[in-house]
Structures are given as structure tokens and as C-alpha cells.
Design a protein around this motif. Sequence first.
Motif, PDB file in Angstrom:
ATOM      1  N   ALA A 211       0.826  -1.218   0.000  1.00 43.23           N
ATOM      2  CA  ALA A 211       0.000   0.000   0.000  1.00 43.23           C
ATOM      3  C   ALA A 211       0.855   1.261   0.000  1.00 43.23           C
ATOM      4  N   ASP A 212       0.425   2.238  -0.802  1.00 41.90           N
ATOM      5  CA  ASP A 212       0.963   3.590  -0.655  1.00 41.90           C
ATOM      6  C   ASP A 212       0.232   4.308   0.476  1.00 41.90           C
ATOM      7  N   ARG A 213      -1.014   3.861   0.701  1.00 40.77           N
ATOM      8  CA  ARG A 213      -1.856   4.520   1.701  1.00 40.77           C
ATOM      9  C   ARG A 213      -2.830   3.497   2.249  1.00 40.77           C
ATOM     10  N   VAL A 214      -3.051   3.534   3.555  1.00 41.29           N
ATOM     11  CA  VAL A 214      -4.048   2.672   4.192  1.00 41.29           C
ATOM     12  C   VAL A 214      -5.149   3.571   4.741  1.00 41.29           C
ATOM     13  N   ILE A 215      -6.388   3.192   4.440  1.00 41.87           N
ATOM     14  CA  ILE A 215      -7.553   3.973   4.884  1.00 41.87           C
ATOM     15  C   ILE A 215      -8.330   3.135   5.888  1.00 41.87           C
ATOM     16  N   PHE A 216      -8.681   3.723   7.004  1.00 40.29           N
ATOM     17  CA  PHE A 216      -9.494   3.038   8.013  1.00 40.29           C
ATOM     18  C   PHE A 216     -10.891   3.651   8.009  1.00 40.29           C
ATOM     19  N   MET A 217     -11.902   2.768   7.869  1.00 40.91           N
ATOM     20  CA  MET A 217     -13.289   3.214   7.879  1.00 40.91           C
ATOM     21  C   MET A 217     -14.031   2.657   9.087  1.00 40.91           C
ATOM     22  N   ALA A 218     -14.970   3.425   9.590  1.00 37.87           N
ATOM     23  CA  ALA A 218     -15.874   2.970  10.650  1.00 37.87           C
ATOM     24  C   ALA A 218     -17.173   3.749  10.524  1.00 37.87           C
ATOM     25  N   ASP A 219     -18.289   3.061  10.703  1.00 40.23           N
ATOM     26  CA  ASP A 219     -19.611   3.702  10.659  1.00 40.23           C
ATOM     27  C   ASP A 219     -19.832   4.530   9.392  1.00 40.23           C
ATOM     28  N   GLY A 220     -19.353   4.012   8.258  1.00 50.52           N
ATOM     29  CA  GLY A 220     -19.605   4.677   6.991  1.00 50.52           C
ATOM     30  C   GLY A 220     -18.791   5.928   6.748  1.00 50.52           C
ATOM     31  N   ARG A 221     -17.739   6.118   7.540  1.00 45.42           N
ATOM     32  CA  ARG A 221     -16.891   7.305   7.367  1.00 45.42           C
ATOM     33  C   ARG A 221     -15.424   6.892   7.231  1.00 45.42           C
ATOM     34  N   ILE A 222     -14.659   7.725   6.525  1.00 44.96           N
ATOM     35  CA  ILE A 222     -13.204   7.567   6.533  1.00 44.96           C
ATOM     36  C   ILE A 222     -12.689   8.239   7.804  1.00 44.96           C
ATOM     37  N   VAL A 223     -12.155   7.418   8.704  1.00 47.91           N
ATOM     38  CA  VAL A 223     -11.729   7.906  10.019  1.00 47.91           C
ATOM     39  C   VAL A 223     -10.273   8.361   9.991  1.00 47.91           C
ATOM     40  N   GLU A 224      -9.461   7.632   9.239  1.00 42.10           N
ATOM     41  CA  GLU A 224      -8.031   7.925   9.232  1.00 42.10           C
ATOM     42  C   GLU A 224      -7.414   7.365   7.961  1.00 42.10           C
TER      43      GLU A 224
END
Length: 250
Positions: A211-224
Motif C-alpha cells: 500500500a501507498d496509503r491505508v484507509i481506516f473506515m468505521a460507521d460509513g466514514r473515513i476515520v483515518e
Amino acid sequence: MEATMSAPAIRISGMNKLYGQFHALHDIDLTVERGEKVVICGPSGSGKSTLIRCINRLEEHQSGTIEVMGTCLDDNVDHIDEIRREAGMVFQNFNLFPHMSVLDNCTLAPVLARKTPRADAEATALRYLARVKIPEQAHKFPGELSGGQQQRVAIARALCMNPKIMLFDEPTSALDPEMISEVLDVMVGLAREGMTMVCVTHEMGFARQIADRVIFMADGRIVEQAPPEDFFNNPQNDRTRAFIGQVMGH
């Protein structure tokens, strides 16, 4: 045309997705550059698969904009077809046609959608089946293959359309543990060749590797979101920290 050539692979702005009263995705903003590898992770039900399925209109978003390779995703069928040609999709459950041979599964879309001559489509399919290390399975049916082999056929099938982007929706979650690495190896190879990739996965070792970038999602939102080094070693959000602790076993 110039704008299209320089446009990012994917640009999502203020996108919302609802199922009736349920708000599945909230105000998603995400840009993926050409050649970038993005891994999306998060707990079950966080909206990861819904997000990736909105990119090629397997799910319809209610507001905001999605652009793929400069083409705006709207109700125009030509635009939808164009985006689906540009963005190959690999699903959790392979989605192969059981009554068709591996070779026929791989040539169907190029012949129908791209009007590729049958002989050319077969040559391309055999090249990609060799690329995913199962050329000898071309004349078998999906039911004769292991799960790992079927998923590699699904990757080859997507590549036969010569997409600019590959979308992976938890491609290893339906596999037995011993088959996961053979599919991840193919994906790592694609990443190293420069393919633009968006992968929904729980395979954190894979995320660290490509990965160049890791995205963390929770509750339908991009958190980090952050490069893997920062994401795993210095997460900023409590929910991200808790998730990484769970999946990494510490």
C-alpha cells in the motif's frame, strides 16, 4: 481530453449512500492517483465494500460525485459502461459462470463488450492465466478448481479487459488459509507492475507490503488515512488503534 489524461484514477467528493433510512456512507472524499495502491480496512459493516461497489456503479450513490479516469459516474449508461471497462473488479466469492470453462469466463466480456475477435481474446486470456500461474486450467470448469485457483481466474478475467484500475473486494476472505497467499502473491505482482489498485482487505501484511496509503473506515466514514508506516506504527485515532490491536493481535 487533456483534463481526462491528467485526471486522477478516482476522485470522490462529498459522496453519500443510503439504503432507505440507513446512512451507509457519510460525506466520502477520496482521491486515488494513477498508479497508487490504496488498502481500505475497518470493522465489518463499516461501509468498505459499499464504497468500492459505488466506484463502478454496482451500488448507486445518492449525492456527491464520483469520477473514474476523468469520466463522471452518473445515470448515463455510456459513462457507466466506460467506467466498468476502466475499473476491473474482483469479488469475495469469485462470481465465475459455473457452466462455462475458465477460458470462456475470461473471453466473454472482451468479446461482448470490447468486440475483441475471439482468437485475440483467447490469446489474451491465456497470457493472463499464465500470469496468475494457472494456464493449465484453461479448459476446466470453475467447480473443478480450488478456491484459490478460482480467485486467480477471477483476477485474470478482470485483467482481460485491460483495465486501468483494479478494485478488490475482500478477495481472500472466502478462501482457506493455505490458499490466501497464492492470491496475495498475484496481487503483489500486479502492484509491483504499477497497476492502480483499491483493495478492501483484512490482510494487514499485504497492506504493509504494497500500500501507498491505508484507509481506516468505521460507521460509513473515513476515520483515518496514512502511509502504512505511519498507519500501523503511529495511528492517530482511538478506533484505528483498537482495530490495529485486534487484527495484529496486540
